[in-house]
Design a protein around this motif. Structure first.
Motif: not given
Length: 244
Positions: A196-200, A206-210
């Protein structure tokens, strides 16, 4: 308002669970080791002392990681994260992010020709560290996590590839919610805040994490970042083949 209250209650309940177990467990281990070392009733050998001290260090590191993620999540939820964006090379930041995982548990594949990215170096390091640590925890013993970077037009992709049990399609978004742990979490998996922290942090830059499936089994985390102006490549540069 009812939804906000329900969410607040859920988070408070999860925090209490974290304090009652995930934080108290390493504290109990540290206290037990210190009490043993201070005891006058036992003559500890050098090997025993080294083992007890290693346990204290591991417990302190776990506490530091847990508290750090709790503070980071608090910053994200209150909107106080203010990235300081600048151009950096991935190979300057990513190796530092691997300092928290056991030596030899991850391998890097970052091409020298990779363009620079526009990020906050501190937030990027925390993002990659959380993702890699999560991958290592779920990886089978003896199977290294691959951290590979490639370009795709104006973007740079950093893939963290593991050979663990993977995650069902319907759960791939839930694992990024606070206090979520999928399936049988391994020992030391923490309170479920790392992703959750990594995606935030990724989104704040301005990036994404999927998440996607690793071919042949496992989970791949895809961190997409913005390439620095003037450094974008015209076509895709594929990451290296996944190896054990």
């Amino acid at each position: 308002r009812a939804r906000r209250l329900a969410e607040g209650n859920r988070i408070r309940t999860a925090l209490l669970a974290a304090v009652s177990h995930d934080l108290r467990t390493p504290l109990a281990g540290i206290k037990a080791a210190v009490s043993s070392l201070r005891s006058d009733d036992v003559a500890w050998s050098e090997e025993d002392e080294a083992e007890l001290l290693a346990g204290i260090e591991a417990g302190a590191d776990r506490l530091d990681h847990l508290v750090g993620n709790l503070l980071d999540m608090s910053r994200l939820q209150t909107g106080t994260v203010q990235p300081l964006i600048r151009e950096v090379d991935l190979d300057e930041v990513v190796p530092m992010a691997l300092a928290g995982v056991p030596e030899g548990s991850a391998c890097l594949d970052i091409p020298e020709t990779l363009p620079m990215v526009r990020v906050d170096p501190g937030l990027l390091e925390r993002t990659v560290a959380n993702v890699v640590e999560n991958a290592v925890k779920y990886s089978p013993e003896g199977r290294r996590v691959l951290v590979a970077a490639s370009t795709l037009g104006p973007r740079v992709e950093l893939r963290v590839v593991d050979r663990g049990p993977g995650v069902p399609e319907e759960a791939k978004e839930r694992i990024f919610e606070p206090f979520q742990r999928h399936g049988d979490a391994p020992r030391g998996a923490g309170v479920g805040l790392g992703l959750a922290v990594a995606r935030g942090f990724a989104e704040s830059m301005g990036g994404t994490l999927t998440a996607e499936d690793t071919p042949g089994g496992g989970l791949t985390m895809v961190l997409t970042l913005t390439a620095a102006p003037g450094h974008a490549r015209s076509g895709p540069e594929l990451p290296a083949t996944v190896t054990s």
